[in-house]
Design a protein around this motif. Structure first.
Motif, PDB file in Angstrom:
ATOM      1  N   CYS A  72       8.119   9.555  11.313  1.00 31.38           N
ATOM      2  CA  CYS A  72       7.697   9.170  12.655  1.00 31.38           C
ATOM      3  C   CYS A  72       6.214   9.477  12.839  1.00 31.38           C
ATOM      4  O   CYS A  72       5.583  10.100  11.985  1.00 31.38           O
ATOM      5  CB  CYS A  72       8.526   9.883  13.715  1.00 31.38           C
ATOM      6  SG  CYS A  72       8.356  11.672  13.677  1.00 31.38           S
ATOM      7  N   VAL A  73       5.670   9.070  13.963  1.00 28.43           N
ATOM      8  CA  VAL A  73       4.244   9.213  14.214  1.00 28.43           C
ATOM      9  C   VAL A  73       3.828  10.685  14.240  1.00 28.43           C
ATOM     10  O   VAL A  73       2.674  11.006  13.986  1.00 28.43           O
ATOM     11  CB  VAL A  73       3.862   8.498  15.531  1.00 28.43           C
ATOM     12  CG1 VAL A  73       2.389   8.632  15.833  1.00 28.43           C
ATOM     13  CG2 VAL A  73       4.223   7.020  15.442  1.00 28.43           C
ATOM     14  N   ARG A  74       4.757  11.584  14.474  1.00 22.79           N
ATOM     15  CA  ARG A  74       4.424  13.015  14.453  1.00 22.79           C
ATOM     16  C   ARG A  74       3.983  13.482  13.068  1.00 22.79           C
ATOM     17  O   ARG A  74       3.324  14.506  12.945  1.00 22.79           O
ATOM     18  CB  ARG A  74       5.622  13.862  14.910  1.00 22.79           C
ATOM     19  CG  ARG A  74       5.698  13.978  16.428  1.00 22.79           C
ATOM     20  CD  ARG A  74       6.806  14.895  16.844  1.00 22.79           C
ATOM     21  NE  ARG A  74       7.959  14.035  17.122  1.00 22.79           N
ATOM     22  CZ  ARG A  74       9.209  14.342  16.870  1.00 22.79           C
ATOM     23  NH1 ARG A  74       9.518  15.489  16.330  1.00 22.79           N
ATOM     24  NH2 ARG A  74      10.164  13.511  17.163  1.00 22.79           N
ATOM     25  N   ASP A  75       4.321  12.739  12.031  1.00 24.35           N
ATOM     26  CA  ASP A  75       3.920  13.080  10.661  1.00 24.35           C
ATOM     27  C   ASP A  75       2.526  12.542  10.313  1.00 24.35           C
ATOM     28  O   ASP A  75       2.049  12.712   9.194  1.00 24.35           O
ATOM     29  CB  ASP A  75       4.946  12.513   9.660  1.00 24.35           C
ATOM     30  CG  ASP A  75       6.318  13.147   9.825  1.00 24.35           C
ATOM     31  OD1 ASP A  75       6.379  14.336  10.161  1.00 24.35           O
ATOM     32  OD2 ASP A  75       7.316  12.428   9.609  1.00 24.35           O
ATOM     33  N   MET A  76       1.869  11.915  11.270  1.00 19.55           N
ATOM     34  CA  MET A  76       0.564  11.279  11.048  1.00 19.55           C
ATOM     35  C   MET A  76      -0.466  12.274  10.514  1.00 19.55           C
ATOM     36  O   MET A  76      -1.140  11.998   9.526  1.00 19.55           O
ATOM     37  CB  MET A  76       0.083  10.690  12.379  1.00 19.55           C
ATOM     38  CG  MET A  76      -1.205  10.002  12.294  1.00 19.55           C
ATOM     39  SD  MET A  76      -0.894   8.263  12.104  1.00 19.55           S
ATOM     40  CE  MET A  76      -2.549   7.690  12.187  1.00 19.55           C
ATOM     41  N   GLY A  77      -0.612  13.428  11.155  1.00 15.60           N
ATOM     42  CA  GLY A  77      -1.610  14.417  10.750  1.00 15.60           C
ATOM     43  C   GLY A  77      -1.385  14.892   9.322  1.00 15.60           C
ATOM     44  O   GLY A  77      -2.336  15.002   8.530  1.00 15.60           O
ATOM     45  N   LYS A  78      -0.136  15.141   8.998  1.00 18.40           N
ATOM     46  CA  LYS A  78       0.219  15.600   7.654  1.00 18.40           C
ATOM     47  C   LYS A  78      -0.162  14.544   6.607  1.00 18.40           C
ATOM     48  O   LYS A  78      -0.740  14.862   5.572  1.00 18.40           O
ATOM     49  CB  LYS A  78       1.740  15.877   7.633  1.00 18.40           C
ATOM     50  CG  LYS A  78       2.255  16.582   6.426  1.00 18.40           C
ATOM     51  CD  LYS A  78       3.701  17.043   6.578  1.00 18.40           C
ATOM     52  CE  LYS A  78       4.637  16.002   7.116  1.00 18.40           C
ATOM     53  NZ  LYS A  78       6.057  16.371   7.062  1.00 18.40           N
ATOM     54  N   CYS A  79       0.121  13.285   6.915  1.00 18.21           N
ATOM     55  CA  CYS A  79      -0.183  12.193   5.988  1.00 18.21           C
ATOM     56  C   CYS A  79      -1.696  12.005   5.841  1.00 18.21           C
ATOM     57  O   CYS A  79      -2.203  11.833   4.729  1.00 18.21           O
ATOM     58  CB  CYS A  79       0.455  10.893   6.466  1.00 18.21           C
ATOM     59  SG  CYS A  79       2.261  10.902   6.395  1.00 18.21           S
ATOM     60  N   MET A  80      -2.413  12.059   6.955  1.00 19.90           N
ATOM     61  CA  MET A  80      -3.871  11.871   6.904  1.00 19.90           C
ATOM     62  C   MET A  80      -4.538  13.015   6.132  1.00 19.90           C
ATOM     63  O   MET A  80      -5.462  12.787   5.358  1.00 19.90           O
ATOM     64  CB  MET A  80      -4.459  11.758   8.314  1.00 19.90           C
ATOM     65  CG  MET A  80      -4.084  10.460   9.018  1.00 19.90           C
ATOM     66  SD  MET A  80      -4.467   8.967   8.073  1.00 19.90           S
ATOM     67  CE  MET A  80      -6.248   9.080   7.943  1.00 19.90           C
ATOM     68  N   ASN A  81      -4.070  14.241   6.331  1.00 20.12           N
ATOM     69  CA  ASN A  81      -4.625  15.371   5.578  1.00 20.12           C
ATOM     70  C   ASN A  81      -4.410  15.188   4.078  1.00 20.12           C
ATOM     71  O   ASN A  81      -5.299  15.477   3.268  1.00 20.12           O
ATOM     72  CB  ASN A  81      -4.019  16.696   6.039  1.00 20.12           C
ATOM     73  CG  ASN A  81      -4.565  17.127   7.382  1.00 20.12           C
ATOM     74  OD1 ASN A  81      -5.658  16.732   7.782  1.00 20.12           O
ATOM     75  ND2 ASN A  81      -3.800  17.942   8.098  1.00 20.12           N
ATOM     76  N   ALA A  82      -3.233  14.704   3.707  1.00 15.16           N
ATOM     77  CA  ALA A  82      -2.940  14.466   2.288  1.00 15.16           C
ATOM     78  C   ALA A  82      -3.865  13.386   1.720  1.00 15.16           C
ATOM     79  O   ALA A  82      -4.384  13.524   0.608  1.00 15.16           O
ATOM     80  CB  ALA A  82      -1.479  14.068   2.112  1.00 15.16           C
ATOM     81  N   LEU A  83      -4.096  12.326   2.494  1.00 10.37           N
ATOM     82  CA  LEU A  83      -5.011  11.265   2.032  1.00 10.37           C
ATOM     83  C   LEU A  83      -6.420  11.811   1.854  1.00 10.37           C
ATOM     84  O   LEU A  83      -7.091  11.496   0.879  1.00 10.37           O
ATOM     85  CB  LEU A  83      -5.041  10.110   3.035  1.00 10.37           C
ATOM     86  CG  LEU A  83      -3.861   9.150   3.008  1.00 10.37           C
ATOM     87  CD1 LEU A  83      -3.931   8.186   4.183  1.00 10.37           C
ATOM     88  CD2 LEU A  83      -3.814   8.386   1.699  1.00 10.37           C
ATOM     89  N   LYS A  84      -6.870  12.637   2.785  1.00 12.96           N
ATOM     90  CA  LYS A  84      -8.231  13.193   2.706  1.00 12.96           C
ATOM     91  C   LYS A  84      -8.376  14.118   1.507  1.00 12.96           C
ATOM     92  O   LYS A  84      -9.439  14.194   0.906  1.00 12.96           O
ATOM     93  CB  LYS A  84      -8.580  13.928   4.000  1.00 12.96           C
ATOM     94  CG  LYS A  84      -8.829  12.959   5.140  1.00 12.96           C
ATOM     95  CD  LYS A  84      -9.103  13.657   6.448  1.00 12.96           C
ATOM     96  CE  LYS A  84      -9.287  12.613   7.544  1.00 12.96           C
ATOM     97  NZ  LYS A  84      -9.453  13.199   8.861  1.00 12.96           N
ATOM     98  N   GLU A  85      -7.303  14.819   1.144  1.00  8.55           N
ATOM     99  CA  GLU A  85      -7.343  15.682  -0.042  1.00  8.55           C
ATOM    100  C   GLU A  85      -7.350  14.854  -1.326  1.00  8.55           C
ATOM    101  O   GLU A  85      -8.074  15.164  -2.264  1.00  8.55           O
ATOM    102  CB  GLU A  85      -6.123  16.607  -0.069  1.00  8.55           C
ATOM    103  CG  GLU A  85      -6.212  17.779   0.878  1.00  8.55           C
ATOM    104  CD  GLU A  85      -4.948  18.640   0.841  1.00  8.55           C
ATOM    105  OE1 GLU A  85      -4.223  18.600  -0.174  1.00  8.55           O
ATOM    106  OE2 GLU A  85      -4.700  19.330   1.840  1.00  8.55           O
TER     107      GLU A  85
END
Length: 157
Positions: A117-130
């Protein structure tokens, strides 16, 4: 990265490449400004390579915006100048991912982290940035991740 930029400046000076020299001096000035800003906060560290990449990305964005304005005003010589400067700056950044590669990377991250869900957005974006520092437009990636997460939550809902 600092050394690479300084070495390129020395080469440009030897070759009398005025556009490249001016652009590299602007890059060095921006880095020094950030160094001074960091020092004023009480830290003795110089800015990191990640910070330098962010500075370069910001400089590219500024030049692209300026080129667009100049193009609308019919100032083609200034459009060419801004475009050349953008290319010089871009040469110090990692290769940017294409739209398809961004989408694929976003799909992989959402699946790896089991985003639902959209609540996982931050977690996904942090992983992409890493995983892809400086290699993608994270604004575009964020839209792709949001769409993926919304479609996953709709399927589950």
């Amino acid at each position: 990265m600092r050394q690479e930029i300084n070495d390129s400046l020395k080469t440009a000076m030897r070759e009398q490449d005025r556009r490249r020299m001016a652009t590299l001096r602007l890059i060095n000035a921006a880095i020094k400004d950030r160094d001074i800003a960091v020092r004023s906060t009480g830290k003795d560290d110089l800015v990191s390579d990640d910070d330098i990449r962010q500075i370069l990305q910001k400089m590219i964005k500024q030049r692209e915006e300026s080129a667009k304005i100049y193009e609308e005003a019919g100032r083609i010589e200034l459009v060419e100048q801004e475009t050349q400067e953008s290319e010089i700056i871009r040469s110090f950044l990692p290769r940017q991912l294409s739209e398809d590669e961004i989408r694929s990377a976003c799909v992989d991250v959402v699946e790896d982290l089991e985003g639902t869900c959209v609540r996982d957005m931050g977690k996904c974006m942090n992983a992409l940035k890493e995983r892809y520092p400086g290699q993608m437009d994270f604004g575009r990636a964020s839209g792709v991740v949001k769409d993926l997460l919304c479609s996953r939550s709709a399927v589950q809902g």
